[in-house]
Write a protein that holds these residues in place. Structure first.
Motif, PDB file in Angstrom:
ATOM      1  N   ARG A  74      46.503  29.684  79.085  1.00  0.00           N
ATOM      2  CA  ARG A  74      46.071  28.295  78.707  1.00  0.00           C
ATOM      3  C   ARG A  74      44.981  27.599  79.815  1.00  0.00           C
ATOM      4  O   ARG A  74      45.296  27.860  80.856  1.00  0.00           O
ATOM      5  CB  ARG A  74      47.202  27.322  78.666  1.00  0.00           C
ATOM      6  N   VAL A  75      44.124  26.976  79.297  1.00  0.00           N
ATOM      7  CA  VAL A  75      43.115  26.276  80.041  1.00  0.00           C
ATOM      8  C   VAL A  75      43.341  24.822  79.400  1.00  0.00           C
ATOM      9  O   VAL A  75      43.210  24.631  78.346  1.00  0.00           O
ATOM     10  CB  VAL A  75      41.811  26.875  79.813  1.00  0.00           C
ATOM     11  N   PHE A  76      43.839  24.077  80.593  1.00  0.00           N
ATOM     12  CA  PHE A  76      43.619  22.563  80.315  1.00  0.00           C
ATOM     13  C   PHE A  76      42.567  22.101  80.788  1.00  0.00           C
ATOM     14  O   PHE A  76      42.128  21.934  82.120  1.00  0.00           O
ATOM     15  CB  PHE A  76      44.958  21.875  81.288  1.00  0.00           C
ATOM     16  N   ILE A  77      41.782  21.190  79.770  1.00  0.00           N
ATOM     17  CA  ILE A  77      40.510  20.406  80.079  1.00  0.00           C
ATOM     18  C   ILE A  77      40.834  19.129  80.144  1.00  0.00           C
ATOM     19  O   ILE A  77      41.202  18.559  78.981  1.00  0.00           O
ATOM     20  CB  ILE A  77      39.421  20.885  79.313  1.00  0.00           C
ATOM     21  N   THR A  78      40.785  18.292  80.877  1.00  0.00           N
ATOM     22  CA  THR A  78      41.010  17.011  81.212  1.00  0.00           C
ATOM     23  C   THR A  78      40.035  16.200  81.725  1.00  0.00           C
ATOM     24  O   THR A  78      38.828  16.554  82.463  1.00  0.00           O
ATOM     25  CB  THR A  78      42.228  16.621  82.289  1.00  0.00           C
ATOM     26  N   ARG A  79      40.080  14.786  81.741  1.00  0.00           N
ATOM     27  CA  ARG A  79      39.027  13.991  82.447  1.00  0.00           C
ATOM     28  C   ARG A  79      39.777  13.133  83.224  1.00  0.00           C
ATOM     29  O   ARG A  79      40.434  11.937  82.756  1.00  0.00           O
ATOM     30  CB  ARG A  79      38.227  13.065  81.456  1.00  0.00           C
ATOM     31  N   GLY A  80      39.815  13.190  84.516  1.00  0.00           N
ATOM     32  CA  GLY A  80      40.384  12.143  85.575  1.00  0.00           C
ATOM     33  C   GLY A  80      41.855  12.128  85.579  1.00  0.00           C
ATOM     34  O   GLY A  80      42.524  11.008  85.815  1.00  0.00           O
ATOM     35  N   PHE A  95      43.407  24.815  75.838  1.00  0.00           N
ATOM     36  CA  PHE A  95      42.836  26.008  74.710  1.00  0.00           C
ATOM     37  C   PHE A  95      43.567  27.384  75.506  1.00  0.00           C
ATOM     38  O   PHE A  95      43.490  27.655  76.734  1.00  0.00           O
ATOM     39  CB  PHE A  95      41.292  26.218  74.958  1.00  0.00           C
ATOM     40  N   PRO A  96      43.852  28.225  74.557  1.00  0.00           N
ATOM     41  CA  PRO A  96      44.261  29.429  75.205  1.00  0.00           C
ATOM     42  C   PRO A  96      42.998  30.404  75.284  1.00  0.00           C
ATOM     43  O   PRO A  96      42.016  30.234  74.523  1.00  0.00           O
ATOM     44  CB  PRO A  96      45.171  30.184  74.028  1.00  0.00           C
ATOM     45  N   ILE A  97      43.063  31.313  76.103  1.00  0.00           N
ATOM     46  CA  ILE A  97      41.875  32.483  76.174  1.00  0.00           C
ATOM     47  C   ILE A  97      42.043  33.388  74.956  1.00  0.00           C
ATOM     48  O   ILE A  97      43.298  33.955  74.745  1.00  0.00           O
ATOM     49  CB  ILE A  97      42.028  33.109  77.529  1.00  0.00           C
ATOM     50  N   THR A  98      40.921  33.388  74.030  1.00  0.00           N
ATOM     51  CA  THR A  98      41.320  34.146  72.945  1.00  0.00           C
ATOM     52  C   THR A  98      40.359  35.537  72.832  1.00  0.00           C
ATOM     53  O   THR A  98      40.746  36.310  72.253  1.00  0.00           O
ATOM     54  CB  THR A  98      40.581  33.505  71.577  1.00  0.00           C
ATOM     55  N   GLU A  99      39.578  35.619  73.944  1.00  0.00           N
ATOM     56  CA  GLU A  99      38.737  36.865  73.990  1.00  0.00           C
ATOM     57  C   GLU A  99      38.248  36.971  75.422  1.00  0.00           C
ATOM     58  O   GLU A  99      37.839  36.110  76.036  1.00  0.00           O
ATOM     59  CB  GLU A  99      37.492  36.796  72.959  1.00  0.00           C
TER      60      GLU A  99
END
Length: 224
Positions: A206-212, A141-145
């Motif tokens: 960018r924000v990478f959100i992952t699981r393990g 996800f990009p930071i949008t605000e």
């Protein structure tokens, strides 16, 4: 991310406080640590996510990952943090790190956020995440605000150093980070740490959100 695994006890009892969910842990609070093995691993079987819901900070559409460019992100340094990271604890060291792009990673199993500049980890903290019913979404996800003094428009709850990721209210923001608390899908950071992440980041990062996801020195992440 270097991989920090939450070590805790089973959860019992529920109480909603100020837009965040508090889950009783029979006296256990911020002493629950997050360990740092060499690579991200699966959470141990004894770790349980809270089962109850809490008020969402904002409303809107269903979260969806950003259509970010598949620009490689190569890890060049991981902070040499010894031992476990406790809830409420955070680390920051940007000495000698060159200027460059910011990338933020969040691992849902480790429950740790890391911020990298030019591939060098400059900060890490244990974070609050969503519940099983209202989970923190996976994706890039990009930071949008950004809003230094944001307040939830549904529950009048403060969300300092807010960095928005989705239109329906999934954000990074400062929060009371203690063992037994959870968010309603957002990523809650210790407020002083959130201030540093807020200052270092910009719209579009960018924000990478992952699981393990297992990554280490020299590994590459792309948005796919």
């Amino acid at each position: 991310m270097s991989g920090r695994i939450l070590i805790g006890l089973a959860l019992a009892g529920l109480l909603a406080i100020g837009g965040v969910l508090w889950v009783s842990t029979s006296g256990m609070r911020s002493s629950a640590p997050v360990a740092r093995p060499a690579a991200i691993a699966q959470a141990p079987a004894g770790v349980a996510d809270p089962k109850a819901t809490a008020p969402a900070p904002t409303s809107g559409t269903t979260p969806s990952p950003a259509a970010a460019a598949d620009t490689p992100f190569v890890i060049k340094r991981i902070l040499p943090i010894k031992g476990a990271i406790k809830y409420g604890e955070w680390h920051w060291d940007e000495a000698g790190v060159p200027a460059g792009p910011i990338v933020i990673t969040v691992d849902l199993d480790a429950r740790v956020l890391s911020i990298f500049r030019s591939g060098y980890e400059i900060g890490a903290a244990a974070v609050l995440l969503g519940t099983e019913d209202k989970p923190t979404p996976l994706g890039v996800f990009p930071i949008t605000e950004k809003d230094r003094n944001h307040v939830s428009n549904l529950y009048d709850a403060p969300m300092p150093y807010m960095m928005r990721l989705t239109n329906d209210g999934i954000t990074l923001h400062g929060s009371k980070v203690e063992w037994g608390y959870a968010s309603h899908g957002c990523v809650g950071m210790p407020e002083a740490f959130a201030a540093k992440v807020y200052g270092a980041s910009k719209i579009g990062d960018r924000v990478f959100i992952t699981r393990g996801k297992t990554v280490g020195m020299g590994d590459t992440l792309v948005s796919s």
